[in-house]
Design a protein around this motif. Structure first.
Motif, mmCIF file in Angstrom:
data_model
loop_
_atom_site.group_PDB
_atom_site.id
_atom_site.type_symbol
_atom_site.label_atom_id
_atom_site.label_comp_id
_atom_site.label_asym_id
_atom_site.label_seq_id
_atom_site.Cartn_x
_atom_site.Cartn_y
_atom_site.Cartn_z
ATOM 1 N N ARG A 11 29.548 -147.592 -25.066
ATOM 2 C CA ARG A 11 28.498 -147.729 -24.073
ATOM 3 C C ARG A 11 29.052 -148.271 -22.753
ATOM 4 N NH1 ARG A 11 24.861 -151.791 -23.003
ATOM 5 N NH2 ARG A 11 22.875 -151.051 -22.171
ATOM 6 N N ARG A 12 29.934 -149.253 -22.865
ATOM 7 C CA ARG A 12 30.532 -149.824 -21.646
ATOM 8 C C ARG A 12 31.327 -148.752 -20.885
ATOM 9 N NH1 ARG A 12 35.503 -154.175 -21.653
ATOM 10 N NH2 ARG A 12 36.231 -153.641 -19.561
ATOM 11 N N ALA A 13 32.069 -147.937 -21.622
ATOM 12 C CA ALA A 13 32.852 -146.879 -20.959
ATOM 13 C C ALA A 13 31.921 -145.909 -20.231
ATOM 14 C CB ALA A 13 33.694 -146.129 -21.992
ATOM 15 N N LEU A 14 30.821 -145.531 -20.889
ATOM 16 C CA LEU A 14 29.879 -144.590 -20.268
ATOM 17 C C LEU A 14 29.281 -145.188 -18.990
ATOM 18 C CD1 LEU A 14 27.976 -143.296 -23.437
ATOM 19 C CD2 LEU A 14 29.471 -141.927 -21.958
ATOM 20 N N ILE A 15 28.858 -146.437 -19.088
ATOM 21 C CA ILE A 15 28.210 -147.071 -17.933
ATOM 22 C C ILE A 15 29.199 -147.193 -16.772
ATOM 23 C CG2 ILE A 15 27.254 -149.259 -17.081
ATOM 24 C CD1 ILE A 15 25.918 -149.547 -19.873
ATOM 25 N N GLU A 16 30.413 -147.639 -17.079
ATOM 26 C CA GLU A 16 31.398 -147.806 -16.005
ATOM 27 C C GLU A 16 31.723 -146.479 -15.329
ATOM 28 O OE1 GLU A 16 33.845 -151.641 -17.840
ATOM 29 O OE2 GLU A 16 34.911 -149.767 -17.409
ATOM 30 N N GLU A 17 31.862 -145.435 -16.151
ATOM 31 C CA GLU A 17 32.222 -144.144 -15.563
ATOM 32 C C GLU A 17 31.066 -143.572 -14.741
ATOM 33 O OE1 GLU A 17 35.436 -142.710 -15.483
ATOM 34 O OE2 GLU A 17 35.647 -144.805 -16.073
ATOM 35 N N MET A 18 29.833 -143.829 -15.185
ATOM 36 C CA MET A 18 28.687 -143.337 -14.408
ATOM 37 C C MET A 18 28.526 -144.112 -13.114
ATOM 38 S SD MET A 18 25.958 -142.296 -17.350
ATOM 39 C CE MET A 18 24.729 -141.677 -16.215
ATOM 40 N N GLU A 19 28.867 -145.397 -13.157
ATOM 41 C CA GLU A 19 28.807 -146.186 -11.916
ATOM 42 C C GLU A 19 29.903 -145.764 -10.949
ATOM 43 O OE1 GLU A 19 28.927 -150.084 -13.591
ATOM 44 O OE2 GLU A 19 26.732 -150.329 -13.512
ATOM 45 N N ARG A 20 31.045 -145.389 -11.504
ATOM 46 C CA ARG A 20 32.197 -145.025 -10.677
ATOM 47 C C ARG A 20 32.021 -143.664 -10.005
ATOM 48 N NH1 ARG A 20 36.414 -141.761 -11.301
ATOM 49 N NH2 ARG A 20 35.624 -141.131 -13.328
ATOM 50 N N ASP A 21 31.406 -142.712 -10.752
ATOM 51 C CA ASP A 21 31.416 -141.318 -10.306
ATOM 52 C C ASP A 21 30.025 -140.712 -10.484
ATOM 53 O OD1 ASP A 21 31.798 -138.623 -9.850
ATOM 54 O OD2 ASP A 21 33.617 -138.470 -11.076
ATOM 55 N N GLU A 22 29.396 -140.391 -9.366
ATOM 56 C CA GLU A 22 28.051 -139.789 -9.366
ATOM 57 C C GLU A 22 27.985 -138.495 -10.167
ATOM 58 O OE1 GLU A 22 24.894 -139.986 -7.847
ATOM 59 O OE2 GLU A 22 25.294 -142.113 -7.497
ATOM 60 N N ARG A 23 29.101 -137.816 -10.276
ATOM 61 C CA ARG A 23 29.097 -136.507 -10.952
ATOM 62 C C ARG A 23 28.959 -136.637 -12.468
ATOM 63 N NH1 ARG A 23 34.736 -134.278 -9.200
ATOM 64 N NH2 ARG A 23 35.187 -136.397 -9.914
ATOM 65 N N VAL A 24 29.220 -137.841 -12.981
ATOM 66 C CA VAL A 24 29.137 -138.028 -14.436
ATOM 67 C C VAL A 24 27.676 -138.180 -14.839
ATOM 68 C CG1 VAL A 24 29.821 -139.482 -16.382
ATOM 69 C CG2 VAL A 24 31.392 -139.169 -14.438
ATOM 70 N N PHE A 25 27.255 -137.390 -15.813
ATOM 71 C CA PHE A 25 25.898 -137.548 -16.349
ATOM 72 C C PHE A 25 25.917 -137.273 -17.840
ATOM 73 C CE2 PHE A 25 24.345 -133.207 -17.197
ATOM 74 C CZ PHE A 25 25.343 -132.460 -16.611
ATOM 75 N N ILE A 26 24.849 -137.720 -18.504
ATOM 76 C CA ILE A 26 24.748 -137.584 -19.948
ATOM 77 C C ILE A 26 23.614 -136.638 -20.274
ATOM 78 C CG2 ILE A 26 24.163 -138.826 -22.077
ATOM 79 C CD1 ILE A 26 25.384 -141.324 -20.811
ATOM 80 N N MET A 27 23.823 -135.752 -21.240
ATOM 81 C CA MET A 27 22.680 -134.988 -21.735
ATOM 82 C C MET A 27 22.806 -134.785 -23.233
ATOM 83 S SD MET A 27 23.166 -131.135 -20.402
ATOM 84 C CE MET A 27 24.662 -130.206 -20.525
ATOM 85 N N GLY A 28 21.657 -134.759 -23.889
ATOM 86 C CA GLY A 28 21.668 -134.569 -25.329
ATOM 87 C C GLY A 28 20.318 -134.910 -25.919
ATOM 88 N N GLU A 29 20.262 -134.797 -27.241
ATOM 89 C CA GLU A 29 19.005 -135.053 -27.931
ATOM 90 C C GLU A 29 18.788 -136.565 -28.055
ATOM 91 O OE1 GLU A 29 19.958 -132.910 -31.485
ATOM 92 O OE2 GLU A 29 20.100 -131.029 -30.382
ATOM 93 N N GLU A 30 17.681 -137.052 -27.541
ATOM 94 C CA GLU A 30 17.266 -138.452 -27.680
ATOM 95 C C GLU A 30 18.208 -139.447 -26.998
ATOM 96 O OE1 GLU A 30 14.403 -138.677 -28.640
ATOM 97 O OE2 GLU A 30 14.027 -136.973 -29.934
ATOM 98 N N VAL A 31 18.947 -138.995 -26.006
ATOM 99 C CA VAL A 31 19.844 -139.936 -25.308
ATOM 100 C C VAL A 31 19.086 -140.819 -24.323
ATOM 101 C CG1 VAL A 31 21.884 -138.463 -25.520
ATOM 102 C CG2 VAL A 31 20.423 -138.239 -23.498
ATOM 103 N N GLY A 32 17.901 -140.367 -23.891
ATOM 104 C CA GLY A 32 17.195 -141.056 -22.812
ATOM 105 C C GLY A 32 16.153 -142.050 -23.289
ATOM 106 N N VAL A 33 14.927 -141.582 -23.362
ATOM 107 C CA VAL A 33 13.808 -142.473 -23.676
ATOM 108 C C VAL A 33 14.027 -143.210 -24.999
ATOM 109 C CG1 VAL A 33 11.317 -142.557 -24.116
ATOM 110 C CG2 VAL A 33 12.221 -141.048 -22.331
ATOM 111 N N TRP A 34 14.488 -142.511 -25.982
ATOM 112 C CA TRP A 34 14.752 -143.093 -27.301
ATOM 113 C C TRP A 34 15.881 -144.124 -27.231
ATOM 114 C CZ3 TRP A 34 12.643 -141.233 -32.195
ATOM 115 C CH2 TRP A 34 13.214 -141.833 -33.322
ATOM 116 N N GLY A 35 16.858 -143.861 -26.400
ATOM 117 C CA GLY A 35 18.000 -144.774 -26.271
ATOM 118 C C GLY A 35 19.195 -144.388 -27.127
ATOM 119 N N GLY A 36 19.197 -143.153 -27.606
ATOM 120 C CA GLY A 36 20.320 -142.696 -28.418
ATOM 121 C C GLY A 36 20.049 -142.910 -29.885
ATOM 122 N N THR A 37 20.276 -141.888 -30.689
ATOM 123 C CA THR A 37 20.025 -141.981 -32.130
ATOM 124 C C THR A 37 20.793 -143.145 -32.749
ATOM 125 O OG1 THR A 37 19.877 -139.597 -32.081
ATOM 126 C CG2 THR A 37 19.964 -140.628 -34.252
#
Lengths: 323, 341
Positions: A11-37
């Motif tokens: 999670r820390r790696a994902l957050i840091e990379e998204m903060e560093r680079d606007e082009r990084v985004f996440i997509m998938g089933e239940e990654v958002g509102v649910w908060g990840g399976t």
């Protein structure tokens, strides 16, 4: 240096990379509102919004395929497929497209994407308990990472997101709660590097992901009996760094290869072949493989535990190659 | 709101001046002649593998691509030579790719099914039926994400509409309002299986209705109808309204690929469609606009030279060097290290 769970490291790696680079985004089933399976992306929907943490339909073909297209057109997608069992549906996008667009069009395009998925089991029965890293590690054009420790998960995921080529990043559901030291300072780890995790002179154990931990436990227990195992971790399966494996083998003359794969055509078979090719003259005993038996995994806990390999299987194998 | 519109046969759209009309005619003739020469070169053994010809379907690629901006994205299926030429790839680089030469669009590594040119935002021909729809969704997503007003046009055949990629991609494009124009080239056959033997509905726009995607069916043999429909589609999509679906009714005059015995259709059926030849139809429209046959003949002569030059160029071009075998697998290959697999 902080103790951190494997889940929080990812999670820390994902957050840091998204903060560093606007082009990084996440997509998938239940990654958002649910908060990840598996709660890996917990809170990130609120942090980054629905544009960058995108819930998708249950559509594994287009999740992976759209990640390929978005990567070709300048973004840095991190697509999540809940488990590798479902990612079987994504394999066409990964094998026929992600792995090919650079080569097939003469170097005109690149595909800097990450497909995150999981391996794991736990009374989920036959179609939710499989591990298929060998399917994708077989494919030139793909990179395949299967980290065993929180620090490796963190440093390798950051490297994967920045890598110009498509990476399949396989986490293990049993490891999410495992804690380990992760330096507070930001760091990246090189993709394609195998590591000696424990030194020893008697037997080389090669393992990755959950089996790395089983190997280390086995080595601890065997040490009490005076047997010193060297444990080599191969967190990147492609490109596979064989040097530490071969060097270790040339020191110990014996090897045990531990994976959760079914026996037959697995990562273990490739490692064994490579040892034979690179170090045949050093062989003192047949190389021993520790794997799951070639049966679908049953629901029943008793049967499941009998099937999945653990430290006891590794210990037995070590004693056999020393016999 | 799903809708199906059927416009009557066109008067010429205002946005097309004479020079543009003649350019579109030139492209159609060029595609026809390149394809005929490709068939010839295939018989001579200069082209290998599968060769799928676009003869008969020229109006669809030319009409639609000419309605787009140069910076829009084009994603194609494996019958892709026509789209590449309409998109501005040269006859030389298309023919060289067909012959697998180093001077080809994809340096000889893609061949007939994989024409691509980054500078033209031609993102490639793809040969796994319907997979290109998912890539197109992602390409469009990237533009939407960074706020570019480009549209992505994605071509596929009627056969692709029975595949999971099709349904997943259409659905996602509608849910995320992706800037995509879906173009179904309905040529009545998926390989040798007639559309009514493979699809529960034979009019493909009805599948778009299922996803509330605005759609229309056009005569794919009339280049101006296709042009106008694509203009409407592009305006809709570029304004941020999400995807649009065009079904172009068309026909391929040649087999699915070279060596197709064509047992699945009658000569009479082919002849019926030949009467509706898109190039002849366009020529007669141009005649009614006062463009005489002499000017069209001059275009044919010019194209003939271009095609012969392309064949010569391709034949004389070098094979890719053997080192190319290992190039472009990864961005940074692990340079021959025996300890790296």
């Amino acid at each position: 240096m902080a103790q951190m769970t494997y889940r929080d490291a990812v999670r820390r790696a994902l957050i840091e990379e998204m903060e560093r680079d606007e082009r990084v985004f996440i997509m998938g089933e239940e990654v958002g509102v649910w908060g990840g399976t598996f709660a890996v992306t917990r809170g990130m929907y609120d942090m980054f919004g629905e544009k960058r943490v995108r819930d998708t339909p249950i559509s594994e073909l287009v999740i992976a395929g759209a990640a390929v297209g978005a990567a070709m057109n300048g973004l840095r997608p991190v697509a999540e497929i809940m488990t590798f069992n479902f990612a079987l549906l994504s394999l066409d996008a990964m094998i026929n497209h992600a792995a090919k667009v650079r080569y097939m069009f003469g170097g005109q395009f690149e595909c800097p994407m990450v497909l995150r998925t999981t391996s794991g089991w736990g009374q989920l029965s036959a179609t939710h308990s499989q591990t298929f890293e060998n399917y994708v590690a077989h494919v030139p054009g793909l990179k395949v990472i299967m980290p065993g420790t929180p620090a490796d998960a963190y440093g390798l995921l950051k490297a994967a997101i920045r890598d110009p080529d498509p990476v399949i990043f396989i986490e293990h559901t049993h490891l999410y709660r495992v804690r380990g030291e992760v330096p507070d300072e930001e760091f990246l780890l090189p993709i394609g590097q195998s590591n000696i995790k424990r030194e020893g002179r008697d037997v080389t154990i090669v393992a990755y992901s959950r089996m790395l931990h089983e190997a280390l436990k086995a080595a601890d227990e065997l040490a009490k009996e005076g047997i010193e195992c060297e444990v080599v971790d191969i967190p990147t399966l492609r490109p596979l760094d064989l040097r530490p494996v071969v060097q270790s083998f040339k020191k110990t003359y014996r090897a045990v290869l531990a994976t959760e794969q079914w026996l037959g055509y697995g990562v273990d078979a490739e490692i064994a072949a490579q040892i034979y090719e690179h170090a045949f003259d050093y062989l003192d005993a047949p190389i021993k493989r520790v794997t799951a038996p070639p049966v679908p995994l049953p629901y029943n806990k008793h049967l499941e535990l009998a099937a999945m390999p653990d430290k006891e299987d590794i210990k037995r194998a070590v004693l056999e190659v020393l016999r | 709101m799903p809708r199906k519109t059927k416009k009557p046969a066109a008067i010429v759209p205002a946005s097309l001046d004479e020079a543009r009309l003649l350019e579109m005619y030139r492209q159609m003739v060029l595609i026809r002649r390149i394809e005929e020469e490709a068939a010839e070169a295939y018989q001579r053994g200069l082209i290998g593998g599968f060769l799928h010809l676009y003869i008969g379907e020229e109006a669809t690629a030319v009409g639609s691509i000419n309605a787009l901006r140069d910076d829009d994205n084009v994603v194609v299926h494996y019958r892709d030579h026509g789209h590449a030429l309409a998109r501005g790839c040269t006859a030389r680089e298309v023919m060289a790719e067909l012959m697998g030469k180093a001077t080809g669009l994809s340096k000889g590594k893609g061949g007939s099914m994989h024409m691509a040119k980054r500078d033209c935002r031609l993102w490639g021909g793809y040969a796994i039926v319907a997979a290109q729809l998912s890539l197109a969704a992602g390409i469009a997503l990237a533009d939407q994400y960074v706020g570019e007003d480009r549209v992505t046009i994605c071509y596929f055949g009627d056969g692709a509409t029975n595949n999971g990629y099709f349904h997943e991609s259409l659905n996602l494009s509608a849910v995320w309002k992706l800037p995509v124009i879906w173009v179904c080239e309905n040529n009545n056959y998926g390989m040798g299986t007639r559309v009514d033997r493979a699809s529960a509905v034979t009019e493909m726009y009805r599948k778009a209705c299922a996803y509330d995607i605005p759609t229309e069916q056009v005569d794919g043999q009339n280049v101006l109808d296709v042009f106008e429909a694509t203009q409407r589609a592009a305006e809709h999509v570029r304004s941020g309204n999400g995807p649009y679906f065009i079904e172009a009714r068309t026909y391929r005059y040649r087999g699915h690929s070279m060596g197709d015995p064509e047992r699945y259709r009658s000569k009479e059926e082919v002849e019926e469609w030949l009467k509706n030849d898109p190039i002849r139809r366009f020529a007669s429209i141009l005649h009614t606009l006062g463009i005489d046959q002499e000017r069209l003949d001059a275009i044919h002569a010019e194209v003939e030279e271009e095609v012969q030059d392309a064949v010569r160029f391709a034949e004389e071009s070098p094979e890719p060097p053997l080192e190319a075998l290992y190039e472009d697998v990864y961005a940074n290959p692990p340079a021959g290290d025996p300890f790296i697999l």
